[in-house]
Design a protein around this motif. Structure first.
Motif, PDB file in Angstrom:
ATOM      1  N   ALA A 100      -9.417 -25.581 -11.376  1.00  0.00           N
ATOM      2  CA  ALA A 100      -9.435 -24.117 -11.426  1.00  0.00           C
ATOM      3  C   ALA A 100      -9.766 -23.588 -12.819  1.00  0.00           C
ATOM      4  CB  ALA A 100      -8.080 -23.565 -10.983  1.00  0.00           C
ATOM      5  N   PHE A 101      -9.768 -24.459 -13.824  1.00  0.00           N
ATOM      6  CA  PHE A 101     -10.060 -24.014 -15.183  1.00  0.00           C
ATOM      7  C   PHE A 101     -11.499 -23.532 -15.320  1.00  0.00           C
ATOM      8  CE2 PHE A 101      -6.407 -26.365 -17.200  1.00  0.00           C
ATOM      9  CZ  PHE A 101      -5.914 -25.265 -17.890  1.00  0.00           C
ATOM     10  N   GLN A 102     -11.683 -22.536 -16.157  1.00  0.00           N
ATOM     11  CA  GLN A 102     -13.028 -22.111 -16.547  1.00  0.00           C
ATOM     12  C   GLN A 102     -13.432 -22.964 -17.738  1.00  0.00           C
ATOM     13  OE1 GLN A 102     -13.607 -17.886 -17.251  1.00  0.00           O
ATOM     14  NE2 GLN A 102     -15.132 -18.315 -18.818  1.00  0.00           N
ATOM     15  N   PHE A 175      -9.773 -20.067 -24.566  1.00  0.00           N
ATOM     16  CA  PHE A 175      -8.906 -19.028 -24.037  1.00  0.00           C
ATOM     17  C   PHE A 175      -9.672 -18.012 -23.200  1.00  0.00           C
ATOM     18  CE2 PHE A 175      -6.503 -15.070 -24.111  1.00  0.00           C
ATOM     19  CZ  PHE A 175      -5.234 -15.523 -23.757  1.00  0.00           C
ATOM     20  N   GLY A 176      -8.998 -17.548 -22.142  1.00  0.00           N
ATOM     21  CA  GLY A 176      -9.515 -16.510 -21.260  1.00  0.00           C
ATOM     22  C   GLY A 176      -8.415 -16.172 -20.273  1.00  0.00           C
ATOM     23  N   ILE A 177      -8.497 -15.004 -19.639  1.00  0.00           N
ATOM     24  CA  ILE A 177      -7.470 -14.593 -18.685  1.00  0.00           C
ATOM     25  C   ILE A 177      -7.326 -15.612 -17.566  1.00  0.00           C
ATOM     26  CG2 ILE A 177      -6.777 -12.838 -17.024  1.00  0.00           C
ATOM     27  CD1 ILE A 177      -6.471 -12.032 -19.946  1.00  0.00           C
ATOM     28  N   ARG A 178      -8.467 -16.089 -17.058  1.00  0.00           N
ATOM     29  CA  ARG A 178      -8.412 -17.062 -15.963  1.00  0.00           C
ATOM     30  C   ARG A 178      -7.673 -18.331 -16.387  1.00  0.00           C
ATOM     31  NH1 ARG A 178     -13.722 -19.572 -12.854  1.00  0.00           N
ATOM     32  NH2 ARG A 178     -12.760 -21.507 -12.141  1.00  0.00           N
ATOM     33  N   ASN A 179      -8.007 -18.863 -17.553  1.00  0.00           N
ATOM     34  CA  ASN A 179      -7.362 -20.092 -18.007  1.00  0.00           C
ATOM     35  C   ASN A 179      -5.881 -19.872 -18.301  1.00  0.00           C
ATOM     36  OD1 ASN A 179      -9.719 -21.477 -17.717  1.00  0.00           O
ATOM     37  ND2 ASN A 179     -10.183 -21.634 -19.899  1.00  0.00           N
TER      38      ASN A 179
END
Length: 223
Positions: A100-102, A175-179
């Motif tokens: 599921a990680f970007q 870093f990102g909202i999804r991660n």
């Protein structure tokens, strides 16, 4: 926790491994699923790395997942395992969360080298814990015996601690909202996984004694 250095639930654990047909199918399916899913993740990760060879954290994260999930395929069948549907769902989600990680470029909160160093520290903790367990680890919560040496003298689940450190290293460089959501969800599931595992293990008097010696599960002084 595991291995034959300490009292087992049976004098000959191998004699007690008796799976029902449904359990055998689940055992085989979970192990076989790891091969294509892990292979797909590694291919996608390497592809992203080739596009930007400065992203060392991608390769380290892929290596950590191969170490974590790949070795579980070859773990020995335990004497007692938690086949509760909730445990199965939590285990599958917490194991294959990396899909599921970007993995496309995100925000670097810290320099890549520092993030990579954090990941290496996490991988070393994992290796130390796995070396202590030999082949006595796996995916589903299970009783594989009790061991109290090495990193298991500090916290009861040092392997999970290694996973946590590795995830943090990856997140701060990608870093990102999804991660962030994936990491928070993943560790919510991991906490449930730890609790379920200890519910099973606490049936063993040796493990209860071990819990009395080592107070914390994951992070010393916190949890």
């Amino acid at each position: 926790m595991s291995q034959s250095d300490y009292p087992q639930t049976s004098s000959n654990p191998a004699d007690r491994v008796c799976l029902t047909r449904a359990q055998l199918v689940a055992e085989v399916v979970v192990r076989l699923l790891t091969v294509p899913l892990l292979g797909l993740f590694v291919i996608l990760t390497v592809h992203q790395y080739v596009r930007d060879t400065s992203r060392v954290t991608l390769l380290l994260f892929a290596f950590a997942e191969v170490l974590t999930v790949g070795l579980a395929v070859f773990s020995r069948v335990p004497t007692e395992r938690d086949w509760n549907p909730l445990s199965l769902v939590v285990t599958v989600c917490a194991t294959f969360y990396f899909l599921a990680f970007q993995i496309t470029p995100g925000i670097r909160l810290v320099p890549e080298a520092l993030a990579a160093a954090i990941q290496v520290a996490g991988v070393l903790v994992q290796i130390y814990a796995k070396w202590s367990l030999r082949r006595s680890f796996g995916l589903l919560p299970a009783n594989r015996g009790v061991i109290m040496v090495g990193p298991y003298r500090i916290v009861r689940h040092p392997m999970y601690l290694g996973y946590l450190i590795t995830d943090i290293g990856f997140l701060v460089a990608n870093f990102g909202i999804r991660n962030l959501v994936v990491v928070v969800a993943q560790w919510t599931l991991q906490v449930i996984r730890i609790v379920k595992e200890e519910q099973l293990l606490s049936n063993d008097i040796t493990y209860r004694e071990y819990m009395g010696r080592v107070r914390y599960r994951l992070v010393h002084g916190v949890f």
